[in-house]
Design a protein around this motif. Structure first.
Motif, short mmCIF file in Angstrom:
data_model
loop_
_atom_site.label_atom_id
_atom_site.label_comp_id
_atom_site.label_asym_id
_atom_site.label_seq_id
_atom_site.Cartn_x
_atom_site.Cartn_y
_atom_site.Cartn_z
N LEU A 186 56.56 14.87 39.85
CA LEU A 186 55.59 15.96 39.88
C LEU A 186 54.41 15.67 40.79
CD1 LEU A 186 55.57 16.85 36.09
CD2 LEU A 186 56.46 18.28 37.95
N GLY A 187 54.19 14.40 41.14
CA GLY A 187 53.04 14.05 41.97
C GLY A 187 51.73 14.38 41.26
N VAL A 188 51.62 13.94 40.04
CA VAL A 188 50.47 14.29 39.20
C VAL A 188 49.16 13.83 39.84
CG1 VAL A 188 49.39 13.95 36.94
CG2 VAL A 188 51.87 14.22 37.12
N HIS A 189 48.18 14.73 39.81
CA HIS A 189 46.83 14.42 40.29
C HIS A 189 45.82 14.86 39.24
CE1 HIS A 189 46.35 18.70 41.22
NE2 HIS A 189 47.55 18.63 41.80
N GLN A 190 44.55 14.62 39.49
CA GLN A 190 43.55 14.87 38.45
C GLN A 190 43.45 16.34 38.08
OE1 GLN A 190 40.17 13.41 40.96
NE2 GLN A 190 39.04 15.03 39.97
N GLY A 191 43.90 17.24 38.91
CA GLY A 191 43.82 18.66 38.60
C GLY A 191 44.88 19.14 37.62
N ASP A 192 45.94 18.35 37.43
CA ASP A 192 46.97 18.81 36.50
C ASP A 192 47.31 17.79 35.42
OD1 ASP A 192 49.43 18.72 39.18
OD2 ASP A 192 48.55 17.07 38.07
N THR A 227 51.63 8.06 26.22
CA THR A 227 51.51 7.81 27.65
C THR A 227 50.09 7.33 27.96
OG1 THR A 227 53.12 9.52 28.12
CG2 THR A 227 51.69 8.88 29.92
N GLN A 228 50.03 6.25 28.73
CA GLN A 228 48.73 5.73 29.15
C GLN A 228 48.62 5.86 30.66
OE1 GLN A 228 47.84 1.44 29.02
NE2 GLN A 228 45.91 1.97 28.03
N LEU A 229 47.51 6.46 31.10
CA LEU A 229 47.24 6.66 32.52
C LEU A 229 45.97 5.93 32.90
CD1 LEU A 229 47.97 10.51 32.71
CD2 LEU A 229 49.54 8.64 33.17
N TYR A 230 45.76 5.79 34.22
CA TYR A 230 44.56 5.14 34.72
C TYR A 230 43.94 6.04 35.78
CZ TYR A 230 41.48 1.52 36.60
OH TYR A 230 40.38 0.80 37.00
N ALA A 231 42.64 6.24 35.68
CA ALA A 231 41.90 7.01 36.66
C ALA A 231 41.21 6.04 37.61
CB ALA A 231 40.87 7.91 35.98
N GLN A 232 41.74 5.93 38.83
CA GLN A 232 41.19 5.04 39.85
C GLN A 232 40.27 5.85 40.75
OE1 GLN A 232 41.51 1.64 40.55
NE2 GLN A 232 39.93 2.16 42.03
N PRO A 233 38.96 5.58 40.73
CA PRO A 233 38.05 6.35 41.58
C PRO A 233 38.31 6.10 43.06
CG PRO A 233 36.85 5.05 39.94
CD PRO A 233 38.26 4.59 39.92
N TYR A 234 38.17 7.15 43.86
CA TYR A 234 38.23 6.98 45.32
C TYR A 234 36.97 6.28 45.82
CZ TYR A 234 42.36 9.93 45.57
OH TYR A 234 43.62 10.44 45.43
N ASN A 284 28.87 5.56 39.89
CA ASN A 284 29.13 4.44 40.80
C ASN A 284 27.95 3.47 40.75
OD1 ASN A 284 27.09 5.54 42.42
ND2 ASN A 284 28.51 6.36 43.93
N SER A 285 27.98 2.43 41.58
CA SER A 285 26.93 1.41 41.53
C SER A 285 25.58 1.92 42.01
CB SER A 285 27.35 0.18 42.34
OG SER A 285 27.58 0.53 43.68
N TYR A 286 25.54 3.12 42.59
CA TYR A 286 24.29 3.74 43.04
C TYR A 286 23.78 4.78 42.05
CZ TYR A 286 26.07 1.65 47.30
OH TYR A 286 26.58 0.77 48.22
N GLY A 287 24.46 4.92 40.92
CA GLY A 287 24.05 5.86 39.88
C GLY A 287 24.53 7.28 40.09
N GLN A 288 25.38 7.50 41.09
CA GLN A 288 25.89 8.84 41.37
C GLN A 288 27.17 9.11 40.57
OE1 GLN A 288 26.36 8.20 45.54
NE2 GLN A 288 24.43 9.24 46.05
N LEU A 289 27.35 10.36 40.22
CA LEU A 289 28.53 10.77 39.47
C LEU A 289 29.78 10.62 40.33
CD1 LEU A 289 29.58 12.08 36.83
CD2 LEU A 289 29.29 14.29 37.94
N VAL A 290 30.83 10.06 39.75
CA VAL A 290 32.11 9.91 40.44
C VAL A 290 32.93 11.17 40.13
CG1 VAL A 290 34.22 8.55 40.61
CG2 VAL A 290 32.03 7.41 40.25
N GLU A 291 33.46 11.80 41.19
CA GLU A 291 34.14 13.08 41.01
C GLU A 291 35.63 13.05 41.28
OE1 GLU A 291 32.02 15.79 43.48
OE2 GLU A 291 30.25 15.78 42.19
N GLU A 292 36.10 12.15 42.14
CA GLU A 292 37.51 12.18 42.53
C GLU A 292 38.22 10.91 42.11
OE1 GLU A 292 37.22 12.84 46.74
OE2 GLU A 292 37.26 15.01 46.47
N PHE A 293 39.43 11.11 41.57
CA PHE A 293 40.22 10.00 41.05
C PHE A 293 41.67 10.10 41.51
CE2 PHE A 293 36.88 10.91 38.00
CZ PHE A 293 36.36 9.66 37.72
N GLU A 294 42.28 8.97 41.71
CA GLU A 294 43.73 8.89 41.85
C GLU A 294 44.23 8.58 40.44
OE1 GLU A 294 47.25 6.03 43.61
OE2 GLU A 294 45.17 5.58 44.09
N ILE A 295 45.21 9.34 39.98
CA ILE A 295 45.75 9.13 38.64
C ILE A 295 47.02 8.28 38.76
CG2 ILE A 295 46.55 10.23 36.51
CD1 ILE A 295 43.56 10.73 37.27
#
Length: 169
Positions: free
Chosen positions: A60-66, A2-9, A33-44
């Motif tokens: 299941l509505g899979v999200h980054q927490g599961d 299975t291949q997934l993609y993490a799309q940053p918010y 991100n382009s400002y050097g800050q850590l990206v924390e939230e993703f849509e999977i």
């Protein structure tokens, strides 16, 4: 696999593809991100894999927490367990907590891999569920009417290209 993609918010960051939890953790921890800050939230997003796993992902509505629980489910659950969870969530609306509940929660579901209620009626007659019916009488039975009657308790659906008839209590 299975291949997934993490799309940053965060729209100033670029997402990434991954196939394992370790790969996700590693890439997510390093993504800035382009400002050097850590990206924390993703849509999977589901990208590639078996169609039953894609439908399971959606149900299941899979999200980054599961992600880990989803990956474990795709590897360890049987196709029958996946189908039962997909139907219970998508068709019936039952609750299911990924990582906490088990697919055995839906083992009481009557599930038949069959094309239609008419075919289920034929199977039930052949199996003797309506009692002993003489062979010379069976040709006079209206299997469409019996199938319509079964439709009061059973429903039809398609999961991953396969037709099913099911009943949940």
């Amino acid at each position: 696999m299975t291949q997934l993609y993490a799309q940053p918010y965060d729209i100033s960051a670029t997402g990434f593809f991954f196939e394992t939890v370790e790969e996700y953790d590693q890439r997510a921890a390093a993504l800035r991100n382009s400002y050097g800050q850590l990206v924390e939230e993703f849509e999977i997003q589901f990208i590639d894999g078996k169609s039953i796993d894609a439908e399971l992902f959606e149900a299941l509505g899979v999200h980054q927490g599961d992600i880990q629980a989803y990956m474990e489910a795709t590897d360890s659950w049987s196709d029958d367990e996946k189908v039962r969870v997909i139907i219970a969530l998508s068709e019936v609306g039952y609750d299911f907590a990924l990582g906490k509940d088990l697919p055995s929660k839906f083992e009481d579901m009557d599930l038949y891999e069959i094309d239609s209620l008419r075919d289920l009626a034929i199977q039930f007659v052949e199996d003797g569920l309506f009692g002993d019916i003489a062979e010379n009488i069976k040709c006079f039975l209206d299997f469409d009417a019996i199938g319509d009657y079964l439709g009061t308790d059973y429903c039809e659906t398609t999961v991953a290209g396969t037709r099913y008839v099911y009943r949940c209590d």
